[in-house]
Design an enzyme around this catalytic site. Structure first.
Site, PDB file in Angstrom:
ATOM      1  N   LYS A  84      17.569 -27.907 -14.933  1.00 26.99           N
ATOM      2  CA  LYS A  84      17.097 -28.591 -16.152  1.00 26.99           C
ATOM      3  C   LYS A  84      17.391 -27.727 -17.385  1.00 26.99           C
ATOM      4  CE  LYS A  84      12.472 -26.672 -15.321  1.00 26.99           C
ATOM      5  NZ  LYS A  84      11.151 -26.952 -14.715  1.00 26.99           N
ATOM      6  N   TYR A 125      16.357  -9.985 -45.962  1.00 27.01           N
ATOM      7  CA  TYR A 125      15.361 -10.734 -46.736  1.00 27.01           C
ATOM      8  C   TYR A 125      14.003 -10.052 -46.697  1.00 27.01           C
ATOM      9  CZ  TYR A 125      18.668 -14.641 -46.626  1.00 27.01           C
ATOM     10  OH  TYR A 125      19.767 -15.441 -46.765  1.00 27.01           O
TER      11      TYR A 125
HETATM   12  C1  LIG Z   1      11.010 -26.080 -13.693  1.00 26.84           C
HETATM   13  C2  LIG Z   1      10.368 -26.422 -12.397  1.00 26.84           C
HETATM   14  C3  LIG Z   1      10.628 -25.651 -11.250  1.00 26.84           C
HETATM   15  C4  LIG Z   1      11.427 -24.372 -11.275  1.00 26.84           C
HETATM   16  O1  LIG Z   1      10.620 -23.303 -11.730  1.00 26.84           O
HETATM   17  P1  LIG Z   1      11.151 -21.792 -11.719  1.00 26.84           P
HETATM   18  O2  LIG Z   1       9.940 -21.006 -12.024  1.00 26.84           O
HETATM   19  O3  LIG Z   1      12.184 -21.717 -12.789  1.00 26.84           O
HETATM   20  O4  LIG Z   1      11.711 -21.538 -10.385  1.00 26.84           O
HETATM   21  C5  LIG Z   1      10.097 -26.090 -10.050  1.00 26.84           C
HETATM   22  N1  LIG Z   1       9.344 -27.203  -9.986  1.00 26.84           N
HETATM   23  C6  LIG Z   1       9.059 -27.952 -11.076  1.00 26.84           C
HETATM   24  C7  LIG Z   1       8.214 -29.180 -10.945  1.00 26.84           C
HETATM   25  C8  LIG Z   1       9.543 -27.578 -12.317  1.00 26.84           C
HETATM   26  O5  LIG Z   1       9.247 -28.303 -13.395  1.00 26.84           O
END
Ligand SMILES: *Cc1c(COP(=O)(O)O)cnc(C)c1O
Length: 382
Positions: free
Chosen positions: A36, A263
């Site tokens: 994602k 700045y």
């Molecule tokens: C993002 C997510 C993961 C992965 O988490 P990590 O800590 O990056 O391994 C697993 N399960 C769900 C439901 C998530 O939203």
């Protein structure tokens, strides 16, 4: 000369991290690669391909659009959408043939009519909220009721049951209480299901720290990219950071006592020195909270960022007689000689985690994909 600022992503490192996780979970547990948010800023498609090469067999994303991107790139593995899906997004998710996370009876009815309308079958994972308090139903009976309904719906396929842990990176007592609830739900769901289902609960932290969370599959994100889910040192878990954030020295000039940079004159020099101007700023994801609060690596040495972070530049005090030249590479995240700065180091400076540090790296920063130094076409991931 180098591009202005680039994120080099070593796909071979992602592949090796995936293989390490596979070795950790054993042959009977599957690895689902979470890609994602554009693969945590590493590029979703090439990262997915690298993880699959390393042994992952499923993919997970947060949105319908992200599922569509993977399908358009030709990836045919199962894709699970972890997030909530609005009515507007649903057709895209279904068209992508993604599996969906469900916890709400009304949504399940919508899915059934959507599947009928499109003459397809939608795979779903019923989510129990065992304590994260976000998505999923807290009511195990309602979750089981949904399992029953899905099993009885010819338009739907019960692919799995799942939960998500709140403290796998910290309090394992609470995580274990969550898993106790999930154990019961999982066993009851399995008894109701007519076919084999996939039970899953673990994120990266749980994959590394809590064997009983592995069930049939783990959902790992940060660890694939070589980030440490505990926000300390990825090397503690033999994880190999895949991303290097580099830029270069664009200008060098002397600064006198009492002169300032940037700045707001947030840095006033106490000595005769030299200032290097580096073309990277908050427009690239280097947030202003790093003003006077960050190091950069140049020529195997560590130098302090001085003054404000602006949109396109930072300034660095490189000392009175720096062994540097305009054009020298500058590392924000990565290794330079004996010096190393991790995404976790940067994140700790500003009270966040490496996940966010990666996601902050903006679209203006090109991702250059390579395998141990050999360039690959990012779109195809080698
Ligand atoms: C993002 C997510 C993961 C992965 O988490 P990590 O800590 O990056 O391994 C697993 N399960 C769900 C439901 C998530 O939203």
């Amino acid at each position: 000369m180098a591009l202005r600022a680039v994120a080099e992503v070593n796909l071979a490192a992602i592949e090796r991290n995936a293989a390490r996780l596979c070795a950790r979970i054993g042959a009977h547990v599957r690895l689902c690669a979470v890609v994602k948010a554009d693969g945590y800023g590493h590029g979703a498609v090439p990262s997915a391909r690298a993880a699959l090469r390393g042994g992952a067999v499923e993919l997970a994303v947060a949105t319908a659009a992200e599922a569509g991107e993977l399908r358009r790139a030709g990836l045919s593995e199962p894709i699970l959408v972890l997030g909530a899906i609005s009515a507007e997004e649903l057709p895209d998710a279904v068209m992508a043939g993604a599996e969906l996370t469900v916890w709400d009876p009304a949504f399940v009815s919508t899915l059934r009519s959507q599947a009928r309308a499109r003459q397809t079958r939608i795979g779903v994972h019923v989510k129990l909220d065992s304590g994260l308090g976000r998505l999923g139903t807290r009511d195990a009976r309602q979750a089981l009721e949904l399992v029953r309904e899905v099993v009885a719906s010819p338009e739907l396929h019960l692919s799995g049951v799942m939960t998500h842990l709140a403290t796998a990176d910290g309090d394992l007592v609470f995580a274990s209480q969550q898993l106790d609830l999930f154990d019961t739900f999982e066993a009851e769901a399995r008894a109701l299901a007519s076919t084999d289902i996939t039970a899953h609960a673990a994120n990266s932290a749980a994959t590394l720290r809590l064997d009983r969370s592995h069930f049939d599959m783990v959902r790992a994100g940060i660890a694939l990219y070589g980030g440490d889910p505990m926000n300390r040192d990825p090397a503690d878990h033999q994880l190999e950071p895949a991303l290097t954030l580099r830029t270069y020295v664009a200008a060098l000039k002397p600064i006198a006592v009492g002169e300032s940079t940037g700045y707001g004159r947030r840095f006033i020099s106490q000595r005769e020195s030299v200032i290097a101007t580096i073309p990277i700023g908050y427009g690239d994801g280097l947030v202003r909270a790093l003003a006077n609060n960050c190091d950069v690596l140049i020529g195997g040495r560590r130098y302090p960022l001085c003054g404000m972070v602006s949109m396109d530049n930072i300034t660095v005090d490189v000392g009175p007689e720096p062994p540097l030249r305009v054009g020298d590479p500058v590392t924000l995240i990565g290794v330079d000689g004996a010096e190393r700065q991790t995404a976790e180091d940067l994140a700790q400076r500003i009270g966040t985690i490496s996940y966010e540090a990666f996601c902050l790296i903006s679209k203006r920063v090109p991702r250059l994909h390579h395998r141990d130094g050999v360039p690959v076409d990012g779109a195809h991931g080698g």
